[in-house]
Design a protein around this motif. Structure first.
Motif, mmCIF file in Angstrom:
data_model
loop_
_atom_site.group_PDB
_atom_site.id
_atom_site.type_symbol
_atom_site.label_atom_id
_atom_site.label_comp_id
_atom_site.label_asym_id
_atom_site.label_seq_id
_atom_site.Cartn_x
_atom_site.Cartn_y
_atom_site.Cartn_z
ATOM 1 N N ARG A 31 3.989 0.658 -6.982
ATOM 2 C CA ARG A 31 3.878 0.473 -5.535
ATOM 3 C C ARG A 31 4.432 1.670 -4.766
ATOM 4 O O ARG A 31 3.780 2.179 -3.843
ATOM 5 C CB ARG A 31 4.614 -0.804 -5.120
ATOM 6 N N ASP A 32 5.620 2.130 -5.103
ATOM 7 C CA ASP A 32 6.235 3.247 -4.378
ATOM 8 C C ASP A 32 5.391 4.512 -4.519
ATOM 9 O O ASP A 32 5.225 5.271 -3.557
ATOM 10 C CB ASP A 32 7.658 3.501 -4.889
ATOM 11 N N PHE A 33 4.847 4.738 -5.730
ATOM 12 C CA PHE A 33 4.013 5.919 -5.943
ATOM 13 C C PHE A 33 2.752 5.834 -5.087
ATOM 14 O O PHE A 33 2.359 6.810 -4.443
ATOM 15 C CB PHE A 33 3.635 6.049 -7.419
ATOM 16 N N ALA A 34 2.113 4.652 -5.091
ATOM 17 C CA ALA A 34 0.875 4.485 -4.316
ATOM 18 C C ALA A 34 1.123 4.699 -2.823
ATOM 19 O O ALA A 34 0.348 5.394 -2.144
ATOM 20 C CB ALA A 34 0.299 3.097 -4.563
ATOM 21 N N LEU A 35 2.205 4.121 -2.299
ATOM 22 C CA LEU A 35 2.502 4.251 -0.873
ATOM 23 C C LEU A 35 2.827 5.690 -0.492
ATOM 24 O O LEU A 35 2.611 6.109 0.647
ATOM 25 C CB LEU A 35 3.662 3.326 -0.495
ATOM 26 N N ALA A 36 3.325 6.454 -1.455
ATOM 27 C CA ALA A 36 3.649 7.858 -1.187
ATOM 28 C C ALA A 36 2.424 8.759 -1.313
ATOM 29 O O ALA A 36 2.504 9.950 -0.997
ATOM 30 C CB ALA A 36 4.742 8.330 -2.134
ATOM 31 N N HIS A 37 1.290 8.198 -1.749
ATOM 32 C CA HIS A 37 0.090 9.005 -1.967
ATOM 33 C C HIS A 37 -1.120 8.430 -1.235
ATOM 34 O O HIS A 37 -2.230 8.341 -1.776
ATOM 35 C CB HIS A 37 -0.192 9.129 -3.464
ATOM 36 N N GLY A 38 -0.920 8.026 0.001
ATOM 37 C CA GLY A 38 -2.036 7.697 0.885
ATOM 38 C C GLY A 38 -2.425 6.251 0.984
ATOM 39 O O GLY A 38 -3.333 5.906 1.755
ATOM 40 N N VAL A 39 -1.810 5.369 0.223
ATOM 41 C CA VAL A 39 -2.132 3.944 0.297
ATOM 42 C C VAL A 39 -1.292 3.302 1.398
ATOM 43 O O VAL A 39 -0.086 3.534 1.486
ATOM 44 C CB VAL A 39 -1.864 3.242 -1.052
ATOM 45 N N VAL A 40 -1.940 2.493 2.250
ATOM 46 C CA VAL A 40 -1.233 1.858 3.372
ATOM 47 C C VAL A 40 -1.555 0.369 3.398
ATOM 48 O O VAL A 40 -2.627 -0.058 2.952
ATOM 49 C CB VAL A 40 -1.639 2.490 4.723
ATOM 50 N N PRO A 41 -0.646 -0.450 3.902
ATOM 51 C CA PRO A 41 -0.948 -1.882 4.025
ATOM 52 C C PRO A 41 -1.975 -2.122 5.123
ATOM 53 O O PRO A 41 -1.980 -1.439 6.152
ATOM 54 C CB PRO A 41 0.407 -2.487 4.379
ATOM 55 N N VAL A 42 -2.856 -3.072 4.891
ATOM 56 C CA VAL A 42 -3.842 -3.453 5.905
ATOM 57 C C VAL A 42 -3.132 -4.163 7.049
ATOM 58 O O VAL A 42 -2.205 -4.954 6.834
ATOM 59 C CB VAL A 42 -4.916 -4.363 5.282
ATOM 60 N N VAL A 43 -3.568 -3.864 8.270
ATOM 61 C CA VAL A 43 -3.038 -4.524 9.461
ATOM 62 C C VAL A 43 -4.015 -5.623 9.854
ATOM 63 O O VAL A 43 -5.173 -5.355 10.189
ATOM 64 C CB VAL A 43 -2.866 -3.531 10.628
#
Length: 368
Positions: free
Chosen positions: A280-292
């Motif tokens: 999760r931390d790696f993904a969020l640091a590489h362009g992945v964002v939570p849907v609003v």
């Protein structure tokens, strides 16, 4: 002397074909018959049946006349370019021409207009697997009345198109290792493809189909492809604003299983029990964002800005239960450390096979 023309005709067929399917074998046999009688093959694009015929017409180096259904001349130019990229025919033996939507016609009727144009162009009609009372059946009857030759010896019994997928997942049979999954990962779940993968040509897809004993683009095959290419290809399908994205979920596998269901409207599963979990931390640091998630009536203007990040909460379905995350564009896996990835398979034997061939840690949904 002007070459006579033949059209191989089928109704819509099941979406997950393989080389053993009767209609696939008969199409190849019919294409060979057209070649042996030195006829020009009239065909098209836009449906799997037409694209199989076009593929093997090119494989056998037939003269082809490919009719492309298009909304207008600009649409035709785009589809003509796509056709030249997707198939490997000899352009000196191939004529490509448009079937432009009739003035005032509905786009939904364009495929019917295309099929009629194919039948009208051909001198000989070769029915393969045709649904009684369907559009193709009516066109063949009209062709017969118009004096066209009907080569009926290739016909086989038509089978229903439905190819519904189903997984039997019993809680007591789940792998206990899933309990340790927690919220460490974001998971990109895969599903069976109803056609070529996004990075695959049509001709290569049909070559794989003909050489296979089972559908070669299952969810497991798709997961293997992602792992081998080290890339998750983004898709604009069903995405706000038509922006190509990669979707993931923050749900652990056990909770995600409850959301795996057949979607009759699209002839596919929402997703299947095969996926790739990314730290999760790696993904969020590489362009992945939570849907609003937003209320449709109150936040439309906000949602139009960076629309790919937003999702209506929904009415019939509350989409918030998916805990969706998105990445704009493809997600490159090549730089991810091995300890940041975990592949998920349905069965233990698949898990063992994928781990041995890819080197990626793999876990199965079902217990060993």
């Amino acid at each position: 002397m002007k070459s006579k023309k033949a059209a191989i005709l089928l109704s819509r067929q099941p979406l997950h074909p393989n080389g053993n399917a009767g209609w696939v074998r008969q199409v190849i046999k019919a294409v060979q018959w057209v070649r042996d009688h030195d006829l020009t093959l009239v065909t098209s694009i836009g449906l799997q049946t037409w694209e199989l015929i076009t593929t093997f017409g090119a494989e056998l180096d037939l003269r082809q006349e490919i009719l492309i259904p298009a909304a207008n001349e600009s649409d035709f130019a785009r589809l003509q370019s796509w056709t030249l990229e997707q198939f490997t025919f000899d352009q000196t033996r191939t004529r490509i021409r448009p079937v432009i939507l009739s003035e005032g016609g509905e786009v939904t009727n364009l495929s019917v207009q295309r099929d009629r144009a194919v039948v009208d162009t051909a001198d000989t009609l070769v029915p393969i697997s045709v649904r009684s009372g369907g559009n193709m059946s009516r066109l063949i009857s009209e062709g017969y009345s118009a004096g066209k030759e009907i080569m009926s010896s290739m016909q086989i019994v038509y089978q229903r198109r439905s190819s519904r997928l189903k997984y039997k997942i019993i809680h007591d049979h789940l792998n206990s290792e899933l309990d340790r999954f927690g919220r460490k990962y974001l998971v990109h779940w895969t599903r069976s493809s109803n056609g070529p993968w996004p990075d695959e040509r049509v001709v290569d897809y049909w070559r794989a189909v003909v050489d296979s004993k089972t559908h070669p683009r299952s969810a497991f095959d798709t997961l293997q492809h992602i792992v081998s290419t080290r890339k998750i290809i983004a898709s604009p399908r069903h995405m706000p604003g038509g922006v190509a994205t990669v979707s993931m979920t923050g749900l652990d596998p056990e909770k995600a299983l409850a959301l795996m269901r057949w979607r009759a409207r699209y002839h596919e599963m929402s997703f299947e029990p095969y996926g790739l979990a990314i730290d999760r931390d790696f993904a969020l640091a590489h362009g992945v964002v939570p849907v609003v998630y937003y209320e449709k009536k109150s936040s439309q203007s906000e949602a139009r800005e960076n629309a790919w990040q937003f999702q209506s909460r929904g009415h019939k379905t509350d989409w918030r239960v998916e805990e969706e995350f998105r990445c704009r564009g493809d997600f490159d896996l090549s730089g991810i450390p091995p300890d940041k990835l975990l592949a998920i398979c349905y069965r233990p034997d698949e898990s063992t096979r994928l781990e041995s061939t890819s080197g990626i840690r793999t876990i199965s949904i079902l217990a060993r």
